[in-house]
Design an enzyme around this catalytic site. Sequence first.
Site, short mmCIF file in Angstrom:
data_model
loop_
_atom_site.label_atom_id
_atom_site.label_comp_id
_atom_site.label_asym_id
_atom_site.label_seq_id
_atom_site.Cartn_x
_atom_site.Cartn_y
_atom_site.Cartn_z
N ASP A 117 0.94 -2.86 -2.24
CA ASP A 117 1.90 -2.05 -1.50
C ASP A 117 1.22 -0.72 -1.19
O ASP A 117 0.82 0.01 -2.11
CB ASP A 117 3.16 -1.80 -2.34
CG ASP A 117 3.98 -3.07 -2.52
OD1 ASP A 117 4.03 -3.87 -1.58
OD2 ASP A 117 4.57 -3.25 -3.60
N ASP B 97 13.68 -9.34 2.04
CA ASP B 97 14.08 -8.57 0.86
C ASP B 97 15.59 -8.69 0.74
O ASP B 97 16.32 -8.38 1.69
CB ASP B 97 13.71 -7.09 1.03
CG ASP B 97 12.21 -6.87 1.21
OD1 ASP B 97 11.43 -7.69 0.70
OD2 ASP B 97 11.84 -5.87 1.86
#
Length: 251
Positions: A11, A130
Amino acid sequence: MLAKRIIPCLDIKDGRTVKGINFVDLRDAGDPVELAEIYSKEGADELVFLDISATEQKRKTLADLVYRVAEKVNIPFTVGGGISSVEDVDILLQNGADKVSINSSAVKNPQLINDLVAKFGSQCIVVAIDAKQIDGEWIVHLVGGKVPTERKLFEWAKEVEERGAGEILFTSMDNDGTKDGFANEALARLSTELNIPIIASGGAGNMQHFTDTFIEGKADAALAASVFHFKEIGIQELKLELQGNGIPVRV
């Protein structure tokens, strides 16, 4: 049975690898180019690179950083963050990405999935989803988990498959960073209802969690970040453990 894949996730925020809990409280986890090279050498099956602030900051994924990572790895490399057009994907593939991951842009413009598949092929297009549970329903969220939508996980996942995406990367926001294990019930339902590979993401804390997500969650691949970044689990040790539990992996 196809070999199950172990996928470290980088990330990226402001050019550095970060990791948080439930999508917040980010802390620095190192240089992405160095980490990518380490994971490639340690036997990771793939690498995922997500520029987590690209959509929020309305800018494109850092193509030059993608290029530097691609130079150091010899495994499939998926890049996501701020991708909203055929041109964006073209630039990333030219800079060394093997696949791209789209999320917010796909929900806002589902036709983008069809367009990318038509241009680059299903094998190149990963749709990241998500989601978190709200009143017992898995609800899709956008912009790094900040914006809830009207979309429900399983309906959206089915549409994503019908539009031609090659894989789904499902992150449980409820499990993310908790190290309490993956959302195996939701993963098993996704794997049962769909015919494309499902990548499990969110919740890895120990080796048993990987075994559980492959057996109980029926996942095709498991993605994790902090347990690899902070040397809590070694990739080779993990693969030997999985092999010992009867799970097919490339060692």
